[in-house]
Design an enzyme around this catalytic site. Structure first.
Site, mmCIF file in Angstrom:
data_model
loop_
_atom_site.group_PDB
_atom_site.id
_atom_site.type_symbol
_atom_site.label_atom_id
_atom_site.label_comp_id
_atom_site.label_asym_id
_atom_site.label_seq_id
_atom_site.Cartn_x
_atom_site.Cartn_y
_atom_site.Cartn_z
ATOM 1 N N SER A 37 1.501 74.246 21.666
ATOM 2 C CA SER A 37 2.633 75.183 21.654
ATOM 3 C C SER A 37 3.808 74.701 20.813
ATOM 4 O O SER A 37 4.663 75.492 20.440
ATOM 5 C CB SER A 37 3.112 75.451 23.088
ATOM 6 O OG SER A 37 3.727 74.310 23.646
ATOM 7 N N LYS B 40 9.744 72.379 25.126
ATOM 8 C CA LYS B 40 10.002 73.413 24.130
ATOM 9 C C LYS B 40 11.298 73.080 23.405
ATOM 10 O O LYS B 40 11.978 72.104 23.706
ATOM 11 C CB LYS B 40 10.136 74.796 24.786
ATOM 12 C CG LYS B 40 9.012 75.200 25.726
ATOM 13 C CD LYS B 40 7.709 75.488 25.021
ATOM 14 C CE LYS B 40 6.605 75.833 26.022
ATOM 15 N NZ LYS B 40 5.293 75.980 25.351
#
Length: 515
Positions: free
Chosen positions: A158, A282
């Protein structure tokens, strides 16, 4: 450090020095010291240091934040040695149940004060030396992991290409201020579950409120490790659910039928405190007070295009001039492997089309390659017929928020102390913040809002929030799916890749700083 933070540290220190006071009264009397001194906070520790023959600087070391708690425990252990208590289990009782164990020593007729000389004369066995060293190493490693930094490994793509699968990195827990654990009673060096036996590694007998020492805000574009906000309730089946398909996703897929999910999975549904929720990593594309908008895949912050980090990659449709792509060459020259696949036909592009993930730098290169006919970005949009793709996004409100992965917002990111006017349009955006993260009774009835039993027209946020997105923009489970990340869920800042592996060491990535 704020006054509240200082007081919390002081109260914990005070608790540690007063906890064994009843037993210390008897122990002091056996040592020829007036018993009342046992009940004077910190002075009782001074007396123990003197009776145990310890250097006086040990008394002052206990006032070091966090570390001082363990210094106090070390002083208690050295003090019980003056009563001939040298075994591992006697020291374990000193640490775990001092109020009971000290009372036993202080008031029985058997144990006598032997003085500091008895401590200096005692010799440990080799095995005991190893046991004590191992325990010290575990405690020290646990403290460092809890308050200073922790090692993580990247499990999914990701964050490619900024971070790759099997990058091992250090995460600084001091970058945004050290977060006090919500559940301090936990097995060291384990997150939420004992490996192999699927049993909780922590106890919830003591729950501490959110506190962060030396707090500093997250900066825009920082790479952040955080506890998954929607990980508060989990279907505890990592193969089919867990953090991949959250409890709330399952309810949504069941048409909102919560009872059905509980009937099917109630035996394995669990809840977790904030600090024991799954760790995610993230990039903070928007911080508290920002207004975020995504237009055709481009992120705008406060009306301006956000700086694009070098490693961010996006999904494109690449059409060749007829010849097939050389997969081996693309992997060797550009590192493109798992992100490449052939599609039979793409909208408006025809045949000889490949779906490929590219960074901005790679995109500029590929546009100039002689065998490339065209490159078009994959963009999910919302039309009269609904979303083309990527429409199952936060806040799942098709009445007011016809948003997709690539066309999203505008959305205000809550900041502590900021006030919003409550309207039906924004209800779905901030409902979970107000009710779940900030612990209010909150509902909308006939267009009116009820907050903690009283009518309300506005709300003032108690915490700051962040918007976290993966650098692999079309292959990331992030804030676009589950919304805001509260400040109390922030673990730390990813700072350094200390090792990387892909069938062998990735030497060029080792000791690379994370940007």
């Amino acid at each position: 450090m704020s006054l509240n933070e200082f007081l919390w540290i002081f109260y914990i220190n005070l608790f540690l020095v007063l906890l064994p006071a009843i037993g210390l009264y008897g122990m002091f009397k056996k040592a020829g010291v007036e018993g009342w001194k046992a009940f004077v906070p910190f002075y009782n520790v001074w007396i123990m240091v003197e009776l145990a023959g310890m250097k006086r600087y040990w008394f002052y070391l206990q006032f070091i934040p966090i570390v001082g708690w363990f210094i106090t425990i070390a002083i208690l252990i050295d003090f019980v040695k003056t009563f001939g208590k040298f075994s591992f289990w006697e020291h374990a009782l000193t640490v775990l149940v001092p109020i009971l164990y000290f009372s036993y020593i202080g008031y029985n007729s058997i144990d006598k004060y032997l003085g500091a000389e008895s401590v200096h004369k005692h010799k440990k066995s080799t095995i005991r030396e190893w046991v004590d060293a191992a325990i010290f190493a575990i405690v020290a490693a646990g403290l460092i992991r809890m308050f200073v930094f922790e090692a993580y490994v990247i499990p999914t793509p990701s964050m490619e290409r900024s971070l790759l699968v099997n990058d091992f990195l250090f995460v600084s827990k001091t970058a945004y201020g050290t977060r006090v654990p919500n559940t301090p009673l936990a097995f060291p060096l384990v997150h939420h579950t004992f490996p192999g036996i699927k049993t909780k590694s922590y106890l919830e007998w003591i729950k501490l409120p959110y506190r962060r020492w030396f707090a500093k805000p997250v900066k825009r574009n920082d790479v952040v490790v955080f506890n998954l906000p929607v990980g508060d309730t989990v279907i505890n089946d990592e193969v089919n659910f867990g953090s991949k398909v959250t409890y709330y996703d399952a309810i949504q897929m069941a048409g909102g039928d919560r009872n059905r999910i509980w009937n099917d999975y109630g035996d394995i549904i669990i809840t977790r405190p904030v600090d024991k929720r799954e760790n995610f990593i993230k990039r903070a594309v928007a911080v508290a007070g920002d207004t975020l908008e995504i237009k055709n895949g481009v992120v705008y912050i406060n009306g301006k295009v956000n700086d694009i980090p070098k490693g961010v990659q996006t999904n494109y449709y690449l059409r060749t001039k007829g010849q097939p792509l050389d997969y081996t060459m693309l992997e060797e020259e550009y590192g493109i492997r798992e992100s490449l696949r052939e599609v039979s036909q793409a909208p408006g592009l025809g045949n000889n089309v490949y779906e490929i993930f590219l960074t901005q730098e790679q995109l500029d290169i590929f546009r100039k390659l002689p065998y490339v006919d065209s490159i078009a970005p994959f963009v999910s949009t919302y039309s009269a017929n609904g979303p083309t793709m990527g429409g199952d996004v936060f806040p799942n409100d098709t009445a007011y928020c016809k948003w997709t992965l690539d066309n999203f917002g505008p959305l205000y990111i809550p900041k502590k102390g900021a006030t919003v006017q409550l309207t039906p349009e924004i209800y779905s955006r901030y409902e979970r913040v107000i009710r779940t993260y900030e612990h209010n009774d909150f509902e909308m009835k006939d267009g009116k809002f009820i907050l903690n039993g009283q009518p309300a027209t506005s709300y003032t946020f108690k915490m700051s929030y962040y918007w976290l997105m993966g650098d692999n923009r079309h292959n990331s489970l992030d804030s676009r799916y589950w919304g805001f990340v509260p400040e109390d869920h922030v673990v730390g800042k990813a700072s350094l890749i200390f090792f990387s592996w892909d069938g062998g060491p990735r030497w060029k990535r080792i000791f690379r700083s994370i940007k």
